[in-house]
Design an enzyme around this catalytic site. Structure first.
Site, PDB file in Angstrom:
ATOM      1  N   LYS A  87      83.992 -20.388  55.137  1.00 51.97           N
ATOM      2  CA  LYS A  87      83.034 -21.490  54.993  1.00 51.97           C
ATOM      3  C   LYS A  87      83.794 -22.811  55.174  1.00 51.97           C
ATOM      4  CE  LYS A  87      79.115 -22.421  51.922  1.00 51.97           C
ATOM      5  NZ  LYS A  87      78.601 -22.180  50.573  1.00 51.97           N
TER       6      LYS A  87
HETATM    7  O1  G3P Z   1      76.093 -23.020  48.298  1.00 52.07           O
HETATM    8  C1  G3P Z   1      75.586 -24.231  48.656  1.00 52.07           C
HETATM    9  C2  G3P Z   1      74.224 -24.601  48.081  1.00 52.07           C
HETATM   10  O2  G3P Z   1      73.368 -23.513  48.090  1.00 52.07           O
HETATM   11  C3  G3P Z   1      74.261 -25.366  46.798  1.00 52.07           C
HETATM   12  O3  G3P Z   1      73.004 -25.520  46.198  1.00 52.07           O
HETATM   13  O4  G3P Z   1      71.603 -26.187  44.284  1.00 52.07           O
HETATM   14  O5  G3P Z   1      74.020 -26.912  44.371  1.00 52.07           O
HETATM   15  O6  G3P Z   1      72.343 -27.922  45.895  1.00 52.07           O
HETATM   16  P1  G3P Z   1      72.728 -26.691  45.131  1.00 52.07           P
END
Ligand code: G3P
Length: 217
Positions: A87
């Site tokens: 990633k």
């Molecule tokens: O893994 C990246 C993403 O899914 C993060 O989500 O909820 O932290 O914006 P969030």
């Protein structure tokens, strides 16, 4: 549509896998920190443990932000297991690293994508997945799912093989919209997947069926 679970918590990953509908896992440094993994060896072992649970791609994020560092870290991550997807953040050196990994047969997930232009660059560099963060766009007053529609249309127009991995999914409506719009993958917390089960008419109907079944005994 593939379902990935967005967590580094092994118990949650096991539970998601036991449902029989899990296609992979995504992690990020915040999720890794949340489960308390510390030190390079422990981090590598943790990724290996995730790979041993699931049957599918497991995204592991580089920490370096320069090309040489990303290549070094990404190659080490890719050696852990063939399921590992490196990633990489959407920055200039990240695009160069994605091109390098793509040319060398290593899968990549371009993360922190917030615009169609960024998604176009990721596809041109040969990313396996692109991760638009829809919840975080909602947080700043945009319609995050609109970006999914835009990227899906662009990739279809040019037949880019990069898969649209909708990320930062916060609730079932996000996930359903992404499915309607043709996202290849949705990554989300386990709760969003299990929330798909819920409907009051299912509960009411089952209650009735069970009550009637008693009458047959
Ligand atoms: O893994 C990246 C993403 O899914 C993060 O989500 O909820 O932290 O914006 P969030």
């Amino acid at each position: 549509m593939k379902f990935f679970v967005d967590t580094a918590n092994l118990e949650e990953i096991k539970e998601a896998y036991s449902l029989g509908v899990l296609d992979g896992v995504t992690t990020n440094p915040s999720l890794m920190a949340k489960v308390g993994v510390k030190g390079n060896d422990a981090v590598m072992k943790h990724y290996k443990s995730i790979c041993e649970i699931v049957d599918g791609d497991v995204s592991a994020e580089v920490i370096a932000t320069d090309f040489a560092g990303m290549v070094r870290e990404g190659e080490a991550l890719a050696e852990i297991d063939p399921k590992i997807v490196v990633k990489i953040p959407m920055i200039k050196d990240g695009i160069k690293a994605i091109r390098y990994f793509s040319d060398n047969g290593i899968k990549t997930n371009c993360t922190l994508v917030f615009s169609a232009g960024q998604a176009l660059l990721a596809a041109k560099a040969g990313a396996t997945y692109v991760s638009p963060f829809i919840g975080r766009l909602d947080d700043i007053g945009f319609e995050g799912v609109d970006l999914i529609a835009q990227i899906v249309m662009i990739y279809q127009t040019y037949n880019y093989p990069t898969q649209v991995l909708a990320a930062s999914i916060r609730h079932t409506s996000h996930l359903i919209r992404c499915a309607e719009l043709g996202a290849d993958v949705a990554t989300c917390p386990l709760k969003v997947i299990t929330d798909l089960l819920n409907h009051p008419l299912t509960d009411k109907g089952l209650e009735q069926f069970l009550a009637d079944a008693k009458k047959m005994q």
